[in-house]
Design an enzyme around this catalytic site. Structure first.
Site, short mmCIF file in Angstrom:
data_model
loop_
_atom_site.label_atom_id
_atom_site.label_comp_id
_atom_site.label_asym_id
_atom_site.label_seq_id
_atom_site.Cartn_x
_atom_site.Cartn_y
_atom_site.Cartn_z
N LYS A 8 12.87 84.97 4.41
CA LYS A 8 14.35 85.58 4.32
C LYS A 8 15.05 85.45 5.47
CE LYS A 8 16.36 89.25 1.57
NZ LYS A 8 16.81 88.38 0.48
N VAL A 9 15.57 84.25 5.96
CA VAL A 9 16.18 83.89 7.03
C VAL A 9 17.54 83.39 6.65
CG1 VAL A 9 16.21 81.97 8.80
CG2 VAL A 9 13.95 82.60 7.84
#
Length: 307
Positions: free
Chosen positions: A160-161
């Site tokens: 989850k960048v």
């Protein structure tokens, strides 16, 4: 104009509560320019026993996993960030809403080396109804298979960048311009990956199937649905899915913290389940909503009090 930037309340920022309007960063903040940061989306729900955050510890654990994937050293412990999320919800006097923890690089320098940069952390909370329209939970949504693809076998691309979501935005915009509600993305090997911000499930012959995680986020809601299905003795398979499998499915639905559990009515204008919410989708959707609101006795560990 009422925007997220001019609300009243407080945001937790680098260990302190600050006034909402004062939670600011410099325009040369590294993450603004290069997208290297990590974040979570978390929901809290009103229950008979007070407000509860859904799977708080799991979300925080994933935040740290995402940070490790991109070499960000979070300067707080998991316990400190859990405490911050509860505190932010309390001080903003919310009964239900959305939490956004994020860790990002500051403005100490520019360039791709990303060295000698301070890691900042924030937690914000606000009222945010479901990502989808209320009618979508009953009637389902219309989606298209996107021309945008996700990368396979890359730990960064399935974390989850912040920067990963540019492609999701483009895929969703493409779908909406063509009259669809959402997009379903393939991976670079033409297997089904996920939606623009949701995990994906199909039902075929009473078997629940979801793509493996080679090119998909390890969704917290996805995990919850798998557990709820297994509780009902519904067979769950995790495997590669092709576009033809989708078009021939008995039922389809998306899951996610923001989207929750949303039936899919059609894919590329082909109706699924006669354009109606399927039976297994209906059961799992109901059990999920009962679960997050503390109505069910199962999985009590999924709910954390904000007190």
């Amino acid at each position: 104009m009422n925007t997220l930037a001019n609300r009243e309340g407080f945001i937790w920022m680098d260990g302190h509560l600050v006034d909402w309007s004062e939670a600011k960063v410099h325009v040369l903040t590294h993450t603004l320019h290069y997208g290297l940061g990590v974040f979570e989306g978390v929901r809290a729900y009103a229950t008979e026993n007070g407000t509860k955050i859904f799977r708080l510890e799991d979300h925080t654990e994933r935040l740290f996993e995402s940070a490790r994937a991109v070499n960000i050293e979070i300067p707080y412990t998991k316990e400190e960030l859990n405490k911050a999320q509860k505190e932010v919800f309390r001080v903003n006097k919310l009964d239900e809403g959305y939490l956004r923890p994020m860790c990002f690089y500051g403005s100490e320098g520019m360039g791709l080396r990303a060295d000698n940069l301070k890691v900042h952390c924030i937690v914000a909370a606000w009222e945010w109804p479901s990502y989808m329209s209320p009618e979508a939970f009953d009637n389902g949504i219309d989606i298209k298979i996107s021309s945008y693809k996700r990368e396979t076998g890359n730990i960064v691309s399935r974390s989850k960048v912040n920067g990963n979501y540019v492609k999701s935005i483009m895929a969703l915009q493409e779908a909406m311009k063509e009259g669809f509600d959402e997009a379903l993305m393939l991976d670079d090997e033409n297997n089904i990956s996920e939606g623009t911000g949701e995990n994906f499930f199909i039902v075929k012959n009473n078997i629940l199937v979801t793509p493996d995680l080679d090119a998909s986020l390890d969704g917290i809601t996805r995990k919850s649905i798998i557990s709820l299905a297994q509780e009902l003795n519904i067979e769950v398979q995790i495997k590669k899915i092709k576009a033809n499998d989708v078009l021939e499915a008995d039922e389809l639905f998306f899951t996610g913290t923001a989207a929750e559990v949303v039936p899919i009515r059609s894919v590329d204008k082909k109706l699924i389940s006669g354009g109606k919410r399927g039976e297994i989708t209906t059961i799992l959707q109901k059990n999920y909503f009962d679960q997050v609101r503390g109505i069910r006795d199962s999985f009590p560990e999924w709910l954390s009090s904000i007190d």
